[in-house]
Scaffold this active site. Sequence first.
Site, short mmCIF file in Angstrom:
data_model
loop_
_atom_site.label_atom_id
_atom_site.label_comp_id
_atom_site.label_asym_id
_atom_site.label_seq_id
_atom_site.Cartn_x
_atom_site.Cartn_y
_atom_site.Cartn_z
N ILE A 14 -8.06 -10.87 1.22
CA ILE A 14 -8.49 -12.09 1.93
C ILE A 14 -8.81 -11.79 3.39
O ILE A 14 -9.74 -12.36 3.96
CB ILE A 14 -7.43 -13.20 1.81
CG1 ILE A 14 -8.01 -14.55 2.22
CG2 ILE A 14 -6.19 -12.88 2.62
CD1 ILE A 14 -9.05 -15.08 1.28
N SER A 36 -1.14 -3.04 9.40
CA SER A 36 -1.10 -2.96 7.94
C SER A 36 -0.60 -1.58 7.54
O SER A 36 -0.98 -0.59 8.16
CB SER A 36 -2.49 -3.21 7.35
OG SER A 36 -2.50 -2.96 5.96
N LYS A 90 -2.39 -19.53 4.06
CA LYS A 90 -1.68 -20.39 3.12
C LYS A 90 -1.13 -19.57 1.95
O LYS A 90 -1.73 -18.53 1.60
CB LYS A 90 -2.58 -21.53 2.65
CG LYS A 90 -3.82 -21.07 1.86
CD LYS A 90 -3.52 -20.86 0.40
CE LYS A 90 -4.62 -20.14 -0.32
NZ LYS A 90 -4.26 -19.80 -1.70
N ASP A 168 -0.82 -20.58 -5.98
CA ASP A 168 -1.50 -19.99 -4.84
C ASP A 168 -2.91 -20.57 -4.71
O ASP A 168 -3.28 -21.02 -3.62
CB ASP A 168 -1.53 -18.47 -4.95
CG ASP A 168 -2.17 -17.83 -3.73
OD1 ASP A 168 -1.49 -17.74 -2.69
OD2 ASP A 168 -3.36 -17.45 -3.81
#
Length: 308
Positions: A14, A36, A90, A168
Amino acid sequence: MTELRIAIVGFGKIARDQHVAAIAATPGATLAAIASRNASLPDLPHFATIEELLSKGPPIDAVSLCTPPQVRRAQAASALAAGKHVMLEKPPGVSVSELDPLIAQAERSKRTLFATWHSRYAPAVEPAREWLAARRISSVHISWKEDVRVWHPGQTWIWQPGGLGVFDPGINALSILTRIMPRPVFVTAATLSFPSNCEAPIAADLTLADATGLPITAEFDFRQTGPQSWDVIVETDGGRMTLSGGGRRMAVDGKVLSEAPDAEYRELYHRFVELAATGAADVDLSPFRLVADAFMLGKRTIVEPFVD
């Protein structure tokens, strides 16, 4: 205008597909670093963890947390303690109760905490809300069905506790529902289908209502292998209003009244820049509460194992 220097924390699908391009297209925002363990971008400072980013990284003003929800609370708390604005992908966390301390921490530090619901920024959502405000609604049905192997390949966290499974994507539908409905809604019953080898559901059927008893139903399914559906259908005294394509198209009795290309994440970052200018917060937990209530009220059934 001073640029909001943003670091993305968690650089999965994403973040690569949506966040990088959205930041680049947002006036007043610039991507300053990546944190990351497994991925980076050329010519950008890269750090393995948010702790390393905050202690050794370049000057930044904000972080965008794109990590799995199971670890976001601690990351958000660290960023706020370091004086950074925080955007939460989210769902905003792994539980509803863990958000209240973050809201209080953001308020004390006068830093922005932004719990994002990208589907609310789909182009036809606001036209739908405005159209429904002048109509009498008789029923609502949501069909949100997609292929998990296409949209979440290899993402084992989604099947773990707190990963939400089919909720999700389903929470996107609930974020639209709670935006367009004229009154608050609540869950009255749910059936959740759990693969025998997973800790999160692969499908869910929900029954909801508002204080007037308005019938609302929702079908979420991660096993859809044919055409994908992201539709909200509302029966009204002015005709059948359909929001399709995840909120990109609005039609009434088949006549398209609003349709535009996807710009959801660009709008999210525009809002983040706006909030950070004053340190304001935007944390609406109503979609998250509906998911929590579905888990609380839901009848659980066991279905065949899931193999990615």
